[in-house]
Design an enzyme around this catalytic site. Sequence first.
Site, PDB file in Angstrom:
ATOM      1  N   CYS A 258       0.811  -1.227   0.000  1.00  0.00           N
ATOM      2  CA  CYS A 258       0.000   0.000   0.000  1.00  0.00           C
ATOM      3  C   CYS A 258       0.841   1.273   0.000  1.00  0.00           C
ATOM      4  CB  CYS A 258      -0.971   0.003   1.190  1.00  0.00           C
ATOM      5  SG  CYS A 258      -0.228  -0.425   2.772  1.00  0.00           S
TER       6      CYS A 258
ATOM      7  N   HIS B 225      -2.544   6.683   3.777  1.00  0.00           N
ATOM      8  CA  HIS B 225      -1.104   6.809   4.034  1.00  0.00           C
ATOM      9  C   HIS B 225      -0.620   8.148   3.477  1.00  0.00           C
ATOM     10  CE1 HIS B 225      -1.170   2.794   5.348  1.00  0.00           C
ATOM     11  NE2 HIS B 225      -0.469   2.179   4.436  1.00  0.00           N
TER      12      HIS B 225
END
Lengths: 367, 367, 367, 367
Positions: C156, C258
Amino acid sequence: MHEGRKINVGVLGATGTVGQRFIALLSEHPFFVLHALGASQRSAGKPYARAVTWKQTKYIPAVVREVVVKECKPECFRGCEIVFSGLDADVAGPIEEAFRRAEFAVFSNAKNHRRDPNVPLIVPLVNASHFSMIPQQRSLHNPPLQKGFIVTNANCSTTGVVIPLAALEKAFGPIESCMITTMQAISGAGYPGVPSLDIIDNIVPYIGGEEEKMEWETLKILGGVSEGEDGRKIFDMHARQPLRVSAQCNRVPVIEGHTECVSVRFARRPPPSPQQVREALQAYTSDAWTMSCPSAPRHTIFVHEEPDRPQPRLDRDYQSGAGVNVGRVRQCPVLDIKFVVLANNVAIGAATSSIVNAELAVCKGVI
Amino acid sequence: MHEGRKINVGVLGATGTVGQRFIALLSEHPFFVLHALGASQRSAGKPYARAVTWKQTKYIPAVVREVVVKECKPECFRGCEIVFSGLDADVAGPIEEAFRRAEFAVFSNAKNHRRDPNVPLIVPLVNASHFSMIPQQRSLHNPPLQKGFIVTNANCSTTGVVIPLAALEKAFGPIESCMITTMQAISGAGYPGVPSLDIIDNIVPYIGGEEEKMEWETLKILGGVSEGEDGRKIFDMHARQPLRVSAQCNRVPVIEGHTECVSVRFARRPPPSPQQVREALQAYTSDAWTMSCPSAPRHTIFVHEEPDRPQPRLDRDYQSGAGVNVGRVRQCPVLDIKFVVLANNVAIGAATSSIVNAELAVCKGVI
Amino acid sequence: MHEGRKINVGVLGATGTVGQRFIALLSEHPFFVLHALGASQRSAGKPYARAVTWKQTKYIPAVVREVVVKECKPECFRGCEIVFSGLDADVAGPIEEAFRRAEFAVFSNAKNHRRDPNVPLIVPLVNASHFSMIPQQRSLHNPPLQKGFIVTNANCSTTGVVIPLAALEKAFGPIESCMITTMQAISGAGYPGVPSLDIIDNIVPYIGGEEEKMEWETLKILGGVSEGEDGRKIFDMHARQPLRVSAQCNRVPVIEGHTECVSVRFARRPPPSPQQVREALQAYTSDAWTMSCPSAPRHTIFVHEEPDRPQPRLDRDYQSGAGVNVGRVRQCPVLDIKFVVLANNVAIGAATSSIVNAELAVCKGVI
Amino acid sequence: MHEGRKINVGVLGATGTVGQRFIALLSEHPFFVLHALGASQRSAGKPYARAVTWKQTKYIPAVVREVVVKECKPECFRGCEIVFSGLDADVAGPIEEAFRRAEFAVFSNAKNHRRDPNVPLIVPLVNASHFSMIPQQRSLHNPPLQKGFIVTNANCSTTGVVIPLAALEKAFGPIESCMITTMQAISGAGYPGVPSLDIIDNIVPYIGGEEEKMEWETLKILGGVSEGEDGRKIFDMHARQPLRVSAQCNRVPVIEGHTECVSVRFARRPPPSPQQVREALQAYTSDAWTMSCPSAPRHTIFVHEEPDRPQPRLDRDYQSGAGVNVGRVRQCPVLDIKFVVLANNVAIGAATSSIVNAELAVCKGVI
């Protein structure tokens, strides 16, 4: 009924937290059309996208980005029939009155007129019948108003609890006493609101004035409209059966969604069982839904069966936050029944309530 | 009295969350001396500093870094008079019994023996008198134990509330009913405990078994020790006046410190005023302090005057968390008086309570 | 092209965090039809709604509530052409291989086959061209596979950074070095994942293996497919120009999204200006969008102009998290240009990427 | 040297966040004696305990509770030799100058004079030698000052990074470039500071002016004091070897403790190994410690060996936050060496630095 006609609406306090929610909701409304945005003098004259510090997770609706913000004066809102007020309490009072006097229908999220004996305090899933006070409110002006009025909605924490209480009273008769402990989200305090140093890794067991509001507003909302000796209508504050409400209010590090631990004692003996309570809550239907208000939720109250629900992060967006969630219905060793309520404080607890109130007013022909 | 002698002690479950607190506290104790550390087979044989995943904000005490961890068997704890148990409930039962049988004084933070009719459940600032059950507990063994016994302390959330309740009953007589809504810190669930995905920006309105524990333990702790028809002592569960307790337990994103919203109704009419309650709470002194237990707090209950206190982050470390904080004492429209309690769940709510219990046992000559 | 046909798909690891996202996304997909759900033996045989601990903010899609969960064996997935794997790395390897051998197209979110020299590691908005490796991957079986293959998507945090890097290389030629500091959401660690005691009021400046993954995967993704001396295809790991990547990975108390602080140095001198970089990022279009993959975002990269954006809470849901957000493009005193990236780790960083990869495979006729 | 004499000190901005820390630290100081507290006109005239909204986890020191707060005018601080300034930048400039002119030694935490070419910017564990600028600063007044001067300390995020950088330059010679990404605690923004709605479940990748401060202050602090052509002393801004610093600053939901991911390139080839860097950091001793400043930490830099440390919640209070923590020293594929720094922004990053600076001034005989 609105019968397909579009109704122009304005938003007062359009750059604030509640104002932003009004705009997000109204920009996609089936018959309300955003026509004017008002804010403080500092913002007036600027395109909305530049006047606002937008703090929503959905981006500014394209339809309002370039709308020039106006001052909150009735003459700037010509063409609107309705104004939604997300104004701060320190300025809301006289501004809302000016709009009423200028024959606008004012739906306010501010606290200023909630205690006014001629202003209905309406939680749309509970006491739509209180619109019956509008004629008297209008008649107090000289000459009497034709169209103008003010309707307020309740405090966000009150809203969460009165909906299940109304369902219970409808099914089982009067409630005698009610204890509530709230765990309220930071968004309830607006922006900038709660400093992060006060709430990360912390609880603040106090919200100024909140407990009093909950204890008082609950009586006005759950009470009826009676006729006084002089023939005037009065909100009876639950006079048929004294209702004692005790609230303890806490601020918690949750962004959105007020969780409330509630315990009630019914007048009727024996009281209903937890299962009966669950069924009554689940079965409760609001007038707003019955009358097809487009922003009213199908499930006024969603009753959770899992033992650890509702939870604010997981459940606050169910039905866009327009209903309430109840869980953990069980017996209370001190009163009769206890349960947990979760209400989205910025949806049903604020902007959504005002909008459904306005939809109700349209459907009932008050507008 | 201990008269200056040093007493060797051991810690069972030394690598766990509560075990780490025991070690941090005992490494600086005036008369208890850390002599042996026990943990699971996986840790046994390793120096403590390598066996443990230390999660305290103070570093591992130098005195235990190189201590080799043992298995939790009585023969590994020779030389100790006392063991403190921070064991998990799934193993604590038989291990603690084995230590008792081997004539150790066992002070347990586990729930396993709390409901045992011969084991005192002692919150040291409340019911030190329950040590009177020890002779009977010993006599049930064949041959009767000379020195061995088990004393448990209460659930962390129970501890917070029984201390002010005891103070109120001492001053104003029996309490008739008590409603409690807790907002409990994540550290109450141990490590790894609560997943962060479950609690950031969230509340979990449920802690398995917690409400039942609070409702039951409160009766045992606030009740007396009476004599049954057969001459045997029994914990009377507050028999002199039925006490109804209703708890609603919530997990909140706070690291340490359980906040509890409490409301009580007194048997006595009229009830005391908020000011009388405040004074009674402030004036309450524990036996543990009177008997000079070194870990007992000078102020059993600190009563806050500011409207927004106590708060867990600001107040949990007062007196190293060995007392409790109370604030917002005011009238309750449903019961009589409501207030907010803050108790440090890992200090007075866990390890500190066990240690003061042991100090009490020494001071009372039970050890 | 898919030309309106529906394609049955299955989900492996359907009860896990990534599996739940697959289901939420696939339940509304225009041409993939959820046909089978697989999980561990413990869940197999149960209706999905009872097998899963659903942790999404949208409720379980009605269409899968009663679907009986199967074991993750190819014979249980008859009728599916595609399987999406949200399996944990400790079991994903052999299970995914078994499905490939049984002629399923496997789109995996697990790390197990990312370093396989014949398995493409595809970030769908970047290197769709790597599908060209599929024939060689199939040919390695005996007899060669007709339909089966494995494609993985990236870690990710890698995904977030390679998208803007690809846009920059496309516009300005090779990047020579890249420094990345990540601030990664807890959802990246699955459930139960990060203990709350480790992350509330805290940062953990370490995620095991993450930095190595980012530094290696970036080279495979941004590199091309060349031909070796023996005529076999190889991923060239950015061989045309050595690319040095340095990653520092941190876990932060954010639920989703993120955030990555990136700085790059271009091979070309002089380097592009911040404004040129902004324009190149904004202009970048993915093959997935060009080929009309329904889950590909219109804006591959949304470039923010406000100085304090992107922020995970406000920006992670833009385009359902299928694109990336970039902001604060400015000069770097050490390398050339620095900027901030925000990528939704559970959307483009996980399930969405696998789904767009599958859409690409369909559009490219690989399936 | 102070030789046992007590020195009266005052605090400017005593009710603010930094002011509260000054008071907490100074109330227990071995030779500084709190003599006067100054704040805004609004607070002046009130006892400190009533003027302040105390937000520390330790309660207000008894010694200052009843001290009457004064206005920030030199004539109100008679009897003090030193004043510590925790004033806000919007008022600090002229007030600090007035105190200097009135012959007070001013130790300021405000940014106003940091760029003044005659005011030393001293991180006490790094560049105590910059006190050599004081005579020149005094000489600029007419008549020259006898005792008055201003010394500032650095921005909290600068402080964290220059300490290990100084240690590395001392051991291995000049650093050529340095990349820093910060994750800064909310307490760095004062009170009310960061709104909770902006930072719970969020990161803000921007702190106004912070990156510029870090990039500039680092040069002044790590540079030397040279002599210009006219014989005047100048801060040389690391002139012996150009040092390029690139900072990326983020606000994170951490209460206290700035975490910084740092990567450096040394001028010297080959660069030191990670192990050599670890040893050099661990071995670094400050002048402040050597000169026995009571508030200087024994371990200027604590080097962690565990892979996941330092962490703000666990490590920020080591040595009362007076030193810095470093961990994860490893090779950087782009520059030479990367590592993580944790510095307590309200201790060594603010009040503690000013106090050690004052201790240094006393020890060096400047006061």
